[in-house]
Design an enzyme around this catalytic site. Structure first.
Site, PDB file in Angstrom:
ATOM      1  N   LYS A 178       0.864  -1.177   0.000  1.00 40.57           N
ATOM      2  CA  LYS A 178       0.000   0.000   0.000  1.00 40.57           C
ATOM      3  C   LYS A 178       0.905   1.232   0.000  1.00 40.57           C
ATOM      4  CE  LYS A 178      -2.701   3.396   1.240  1.00 40.57           C
ATOM      5  NZ  LYS A 178      -2.121   4.763   1.239  1.00 40.57           N
ATOM      6  N   GLU A 253       8.922   2.008  11.334  1.00 40.57           N
ATOM      7  CA  GLU A 253      10.043   2.935  11.175  1.00 40.57           C
ATOM      8  C   GLU A 253       9.436   4.321  11.072  1.00 40.57           C
ATOM      9  OE1 GLU A 253      12.158   5.542   9.734  1.00 40.57           O
ATOM     10  OE2 GLU A 253      12.425   4.391   7.895  1.00 40.57           O
ATOM     11  N   CYS A 287      13.591  10.752   7.017  1.00 38.50           N
ATOM     12  CA  CYS A 287      13.404  10.422   8.432  1.00 38.50           C
ATOM     13  C   CYS A 287      14.689  10.597   9.226  1.00 38.50           C
ATOM     14  CB  CYS A 287      12.868   8.998   8.576  1.00 38.50           C
ATOM     15  SG  CYS A 287      13.897   7.752   7.770  1.00 38.50           S
ATOM     16  N   GLU A 388       9.286  17.101  14.634  1.00 40.68           N
ATOM     17  CA  GLU A 388       9.791  16.834  13.289  1.00 40.68           C
ATOM     18  C   GLU A 388       9.108  17.757  12.280  1.00 40.68           C
ATOM     19  OE1 GLU A 388      10.855  12.905  10.706  1.00 40.68           O
ATOM     20  OE2 GLU A 388       8.843  12.990  11.553  1.00 40.68           O
TER      21      GLU A 388
END
Length: 484
Positions: A178, A253, A287, A388
């Protein structure tokens, strides 16, 4: 393989291409604002169909009993197919998320190498004969989970999809991929390549749609036995809740706010190159982006001035322009989020040392571009320092000594990556062991190897991808005993 130019991109379910116009959504080129095409969005019935097709294919002797070297041969042919279609795959990623052309080409090569790596692991990895404590022979056997859902992000779809699909297939599973709704086409192209490489129909299904609907339905589906997700921490937390209800294993993750550390004895030119690449490559949409810069007080002013000057020379341009070093943000909505966070930093007293605005010029005004940005004058408690941003925004901070540095660096909910620049390798070793991060780079940054386990501490994730353990991630162990 030639990618069709249909207006509505179909999904891959059970080896068949299925178009679904209901709830279809647009793919938009972030560099131009122009629509690329429309993407099918799976209905609940089609999610069920994909899970059923995956189970049927996984249970067939053609896949279930396939010998490891035969499975490895298919993975190698997929890698060959990716190489043969490198320009197409790079183009699809570039027009969907705006990465510069050179980076897109490099990521195709990396993704193909990942399939070859797991072909090697699949063919050579053995199980263990365990020490007996009686008159028997005991061993460990590893079984696939059956049906695995892989949910991938928009920032680096080519590498992330290979990083999940290759080991999950090598482990013997059927996979439902997906992709992010922002970058669906690289996954669809991978599905086509896999079929042409001889992967049995239904072993890799590509189901497109929004995460809040299609992604949620897949995670909660009773027929799904394991989920691997890369994306934001909030979404990862929601997946973990759903998995807990099913007692289903997950690999997560998630986000990062990685500290990038420069000591006074560092090679400053090399460190500046590392800091710039660590935050501005991919427009900061990584990331592991080194988004918190810590510079030792004695060199801080001179180092940051030099950094600002060099970062100010980065070429922000259309991703296929010659010499482009930064393309657009991957979507207009995400650029708005970045702008909002920088505006919030200004209200908190930040000094904008570089950027903090869209680039000027008619050629870029239609795209979701944003200049490389460096912020100073912030406290460790500032929102922009703690959360973030996932964009080209660097927060520059100062530290005095090792204890002060470690306290500041670890004062974060995240723990994905970190970087240290110093000429003293004893110091580097001391700091590396004290940092709460899944990856520590010393006198380098963003060096990634498919053979080395990767993952995060704290709210940056659960589990480890890559390496031999990245294949075992998609298997469950079984003890077998032979009475003697």
């Amino acid at each position: 393989m030639s990618e069709s130019s249909e207006t509505l991109k179909p999904m891959l379910i059970g080896g068949e291409w299925i178009a679904q116009d209901d709830a279809a959504f647009d793919s938009v080129n972030p560099a131009t604002g122009v629509r690329n095409y429309r993407i099918s969005a799976a209905s609940d019935a089609q999610v069920d169909q994909a899970v059923q097709a995956a189970w049927q294919a996984q249970r067939q002797p053609a896949w279930r009993d396939m010998l490891p070297h035969q499975r490895a041969a298919i993975l190698r042919r997929i890698a060959d197919g990716m190489d043969q279609n490198a320009s197409l795959l790079a183009q699809l990623q570039m027009i969907e998320n705006g990465k510069v052309w050179a980076e897109c080409k490099a990521q195709v090569a990396s993704a193909a190498a990942t399939f070859r790596y797991y072909a090697g692991v699949c063919e050579t990895l053995g199980a263990e004969v365990t020490p007996a404590r009686g008159n028997y022979l005991s061993m460990t056997h590893y079984d696939p989970y059956g049906v695995v859902v892989a949910i991938t992000p928009w920032n680096s779809p080519l590498t992330m999809e290979a990083q999940k699909v290759a080991p999950a297939l090598a482990a013997g599973n059927a996979v439902i991929l997906k992709p992010s709704e922002v970058t669906s086409s690289p996954a669809l192209a991978l599905g086509r390549i896999a079929l042409e490489a001889g992967l049995p129909p239904g072993i890799l299904n590509v189901v497109t749609g929004l995460g809040a609907t299609v992604g949620r339905r897949l995670v909660e589906h009773p027929g799904v036995r394991m989920v691997s997700f890369t994306g934001g921490t909030g979404s990862g937390r929601a997946i973990a809740h759903a998995a807990a209800e099913k007692l289903m294993p997950v690999a997560l993750e998630l986000g990062g706010k990685s500290p990038h550390i420069v000591f006074a004895d560092a090679d400053q030119d090399a460190a500046i190159d590392g800091v710039i690449g660590g935050i501005f490559e991919g427009s900061g949409q990584s990331c592991v982006a080194g988004s918190r810069l810590y510079v030792q007080r004695g060199i801080a002013q001179a180092f940051i001035e030099k950094l600002v000057a060099r970062a100010g020379r980065l070429k922000v341009d259309l991703p296929d322009a010659e010499g482009a070093q930064m393309g657009p943000i991957a979507s207009f909505g995400h650029r708005e989020k970045i702008e909002s966070m920088v505006d919030g930093a200004r209200r908190e007293g930040a000094e904008v040392l570089l950027g903090g605005a869209r680039p000027e010029g008619k050629a870029l005004e239609a795209g979701a571009f944003y200049r490389p940005t460096i912020l100073g004058g912030l406290s460790r408690d500032a929102h922009v320092v703690r959360e973030e941003i996932f964009g080209p925004v660097l927060c520059a901070l100062i530290f005095d000594d090792e204890d002060d540095l470690v306290e500041q660096a670890n004062d974060s909910a995240y723990g994905l990556a970190s970087g240290i620049w110093t000429a003293d390798y004893r110091r580097a070793w001391r700091i590396a062991r004290r940092l709460e991060a899944g990856s520590v780079w010393i006198n380098t940054y963003k060096q990634l190897s498919i053979s080395t386990p990767f993952g995060g501490f704290k709210q940056s994730g659960i589990g480890r991808e890559k390496g031999v353990s990245g294949l075992r991630l998609y298997q469950q162990s079984k003890g077998i005993y032979f009475g003697m």
